[in-house]
Design a protein around this motif. Structure first.
Motif, short mmCIF file in Angstrom:
data_model
loop_
_atom_site.label_atom_id
_atom_site.label_comp_id
_atom_site.label_asym_id
_atom_site.label_seq_id
_atom_site.Cartn_x
_atom_site.Cartn_y
_atom_site.Cartn_z
N LEU A 14 10.75 14.87 36.64
CA LEU A 14 10.65 16.22 37.21
C LEU A 14 10.72 17.29 36.13
CD1 LEU A 14 13.04 16.43 40.31
CD2 LEU A 14 10.56 16.57 40.32
N ILE A 15 11.33 16.94 34.99
CA ILE A 15 11.58 18.00 34.00
C ILE A 15 10.88 17.80 32.65
CG2 ILE A 15 13.77 18.71 35.04
CD1 ILE A 15 15.28 17.07 33.13
N LEU A 16 10.51 16.57 32.31
CA LEU A 16 9.96 16.32 30.97
C LEU A 16 8.45 16.20 30.98
CD1 LEU A 16 12.36 13.45 29.73
CD2 LEU A 16 12.63 15.92 29.40
N THR A 17 7.86 16.54 29.84
CA THR A 17 6.47 16.18 29.57
C THR A 17 6.45 15.44 28.24
OG1 THR A 17 5.86 18.10 28.26
CG2 THR A 17 5.65 18.32 30.67
N LEU A 18 5.27 15.02 27.84
CA LEU A 18 5.13 14.31 26.57
C LEU A 18 5.62 15.15 25.40
CD1 LEU A 18 4.14 11.57 25.56
CD2 LEU A 18 1.86 12.59 25.28
N LEU B 281 19.57 18.02 39.59
CA LEU B 281 18.70 18.20 40.76
C LEU B 281 19.08 19.44 41.55
CD1 LEU B 281 18.27 14.55 42.08
CD2 LEU B 281 16.51 16.02 41.08
N ILE B 282 20.37 19.71 41.65
CA ILE B 282 20.79 20.93 42.38
C ILE B 282 20.13 22.15 41.71
CG2 ILE B 282 22.72 22.42 43.04
CD1 ILE B 282 24.50 19.86 43.03
N THR B 283 20.23 22.21 40.39
CA THR B 283 19.65 23.34 39.66
C THR B 283 18.13 23.40 39.85
OG1 THR B 283 21.41 23.32 38.04
CG2 THR B 283 19.35 24.34 37.36
N GLU B 284 17.47 22.23 39.76
CA GLU B 284 16.00 22.22 39.88
C GLU B 284 15.55 22.65 41.29
OE1 GLU B 284 13.85 21.91 37.42
OE2 GLU B 284 15.51 21.64 36.02
N THR C 158 9.35 6.70 44.59
CA THR C 158 10.58 7.30 44.07
C THR C 158 10.21 8.27 42.96
OG1 THR C 158 10.88 5.39 42.61
CG2 THR C 158 12.19 5.45 44.65
N ILE C 159 11.11 9.22 42.77
CA ILE C 159 10.93 10.23 41.72
C ILE C 159 12.23 10.29 40.92
CG2 ILE C 159 10.64 12.71 41.31
CD1 ILE C 159 8.72 12.76 43.69
N THR C 160 12.10 10.29 39.60
CA THR C 160 13.28 10.36 38.74
C THR C 160 13.57 11.82 38.40
OG1 THR C 160 12.18 10.41 36.58
CG2 THR C 160 12.40 8.24 37.61
N VAL C 161 14.77 12.05 37.89
CA VAL C 161 15.10 13.40 37.43
C VAL C 161 14.27 13.73 36.18
CG1 VAL C 161 16.96 14.86 36.57
CG2 VAL C 161 17.41 13.18 38.38
N PRO D 242 7.34 4.83 33.09
CA PRO D 242 6.13 5.37 32.49
C PRO D 242 6.42 6.64 31.68
CG PRO D 242 6.19 5.83 34.85
CD PRO D 242 7.35 4.95 34.57
N LEU D 243 5.56 6.88 30.69
CA LEU D 243 5.75 8.06 29.84
C LEU D 243 5.63 9.34 30.66
CD1 LEU D 243 3.46 7.05 26.84
CD2 LEU D 243 5.93 7.45 26.71
N PRO D 244 6.52 10.30 30.42
CA PRO D 244 6.25 11.65 30.93
C PRO D 244 4.92 12.12 30.34
CG PRO D 244 8.53 11.45 30.27
CD PRO D 244 7.83 10.20 29.80
N LYS D 245 4.13 12.86 31.13
CA LYS D 245 2.74 13.10 30.73
C LYS D 245 2.47 14.58 30.50
CE LYS D 245 1.23 8.72 32.63
NZ LYS D 245 2.58 8.19 32.94
N PHE D 246 1.36 15.07 31.06
CA PHE D 246 0.97 16.46 30.84
C PHE D 246 1.74 17.39 31.79
CE2 PHE D 246 -2.59 13.85 29.49
CZ PHE D 246 -2.92 14.43 28.26
N PRO D 247 1.79 18.69 31.46
CA PRO D 247 2.44 19.63 32.38
C PRO D 247 1.88 19.55 33.81
CG PRO D 247 2.09 20.69 30.27
CD PRO D 247 1.41 19.33 30.19
N LYS D 248 0.58 19.34 33.93
CA LYS D 248 -0.02 19.27 35.28
C LYS D 248 0.55 18.06 36.06
CE LYS D 248 -4.18 16.45 34.41
NZ LYS D 248 -3.55 15.17 34.74
N ASP D 249 0.85 17.00 35.34
CA ASP D 249 1.41 15.81 36.00
C ASP D 249 2.85 16.08 36.45
OD1 ASP D 249 -0.77 13.85 35.67
OD2 ASP D 249 -0.46 14.29 33.56
N ARG D 250 3.65 16.63 35.54
CA ARG D 250 5.03 16.98 35.92
C ARG D 250 5.00 17.94 37.11
NH1 ARG D 250 7.61 21.03 32.09
NH2 ARG D 250 5.81 22.05 33.02
N ASP D 251 4.08 18.89 37.09
CA ASP D 251 4.04 19.87 38.17
C ASP D 251 3.62 19.23 39.50
OD1 ASP D 251 4.88 21.61 36.27
OD2 ASP D 251 2.95 22.64 36.03
#
Ligand code: DOR
Ligand code: ZN
Length: 336
Positions: free
Chosen positions: A197-201, A272-275, A191-194, A217-226
């Motif tokens: 998809l948008i936050l990093t640390l 999500l629609i916007t993303e 599963t993926i949360t909203v 889990p903590l939002p992480k680095f930009p590469k992880d979000r991407d």
């Protein structure tokens, strides 16, 4: 695009809490989603058929007037071994999945498990009885940003030992987790949360401290979000929405020992629609929010529809006594 009509979304991972708060959180969820899979980390945790029956009744009672079509599926907490008979009784009360929490990694997980292999007898029964196993995939004693990565060895082993068991790695937050799920057999999904998809640390501690973005889990680095974005926008049926909407009161978030959780249910779908729109992948939204999850869980796809129009929606500072994601800002879509 001026408006979009999609099937009423499914949320395959939500926290509805308990007591008076449950009534509010459930009502809000029922206006956004047609079906939800509710998590069992209440106090005490949901572990018995009697508790599940009561919990389901409370949710339906809270939502029947405003959303009579709302359906709730339940999980139970895998904090001990269960007998085949117990599992069968839990199924009768609406349980379709068992939820595994490692010891101490998140809200109300002090009864979590220290060694997942201790539960293999029950996990084998889950496979036999065709339950889904939902994993909070973080390794307790690892450095906080490495906890998900360090858990992946257990996921691979489970997939190998229990080849017919459907496993969901919940709320993936790292490039390594996205990669692992991609490479494992079709029995393993995520599963993926909203918010992941948008936050990093940076959005938690990068500038000033943002407690309402703090979650596990903590939002992480930009590469992880991407990497999470890449699989969400890929059209791969292994990846679907589970918001992990996890409300805590404003007081419990804004204090010296704040609770983990993002309250996203009120805004999840418009965001999500916007993303998806901004990623040029709007045609993939429907499967992400109301297709792949149902298929994986073996549920019929939702037939009811909901329309969103492109009209700014001002998000209140608090909803149901909790601060929602994007509080006090305007988002681009509103339900018709
Ligand atoms: O941030 C989180 N909050 N992550 C979880 O896994 C649990 C949730 C909660 O229940 O508050
Ligand atoms: Zn959760």
């Amino acid at each position: 695009m001026k408006q979009i009509t999609i099937p009423l979304p499914d949320d395959f991972h939500i926290h509805l809490r308990q007591g008076d708060a449950l009534r509010e959180y459930a009502k809000t969820a029922s206006l956004q989603f047609g079906r939800v899979l509710a998590m069992p980390n209440t106090v005490p945790p949901l572990t018995t058929p009697e508790q599940l029956k009561k919990y389901r009744e409370e949710i339906l009672d809270a939502t029947s007037a405003t959303a009579p079509h709302f359906e709730v599926y339940l999980t139970f907490k895998l904090n001990k071994n269960y007998s085949e008979n117990e599992l069968t009784e839990l199924r009768k009360q609406g349980a379709i999945a068992a939820k595994y929490y490692p010891f101490g990694v998140t809200t109300n997980s002090q009864d979590g498990i220290k060694n997942i292999e201790d539960l293999y007898p029950t996990i084998s029964l889950l496979e036999k009885l065709n339950f889904v196993l939902c994993l909070h995939g973080e390794e307790p004693n690892a450095f906080c940003l490495d906890r998900e990565k360090e858990f992946l060895k257990h996921l691979s082993k489970l997939a190998k030992e229990f080849p017919n068991l459907r496993i969901v790695l919940e709320h993936i937050s790292s490039a390594e987790a996205a990669e692992a799920v991609l490479n494992l057999p079709a029995t393993v999904a995520a599963t993926i949360t909203v918010h992941h998809l948008i936050l990093t640390l940076d959005d938690i501690i990068g500038d000033s401290l943002m407690p309402h973005h703090f979650c596990k889990p903590l939002p992480k680095f930009p590469k992880d979000r991407d990497a999470v974005r890449a699989v969400a926008f890929s059209g791969n049926p292994k990846f679907f929405l589970g918001t992990d909407s996890a409300p805590h009161t404003k007081e419990k978030k804004e204090c010296c020992c704040g609770a983990a959780g993002v309250y996203s249910a009120p805004v999840a779908i418009p965001i999500l629609i916007t993303e998806f729109e901004n990623a040029g992948k709007l045609e993939l939204l429907e499967n992400f929010v109301a297709g792949f999850g149902a298929d994986f869980y073996g549920l019929p796809r939702q037939t009811k529809k909901i329309t969103y129009i492109k009209e700014n929606q001002k998000i209140p500072e608090t909803v149901d006594g909790s601060v929602p994601l994007y509080a006090g800002t305007e988002i681009l879509y509103s339900p018709l």
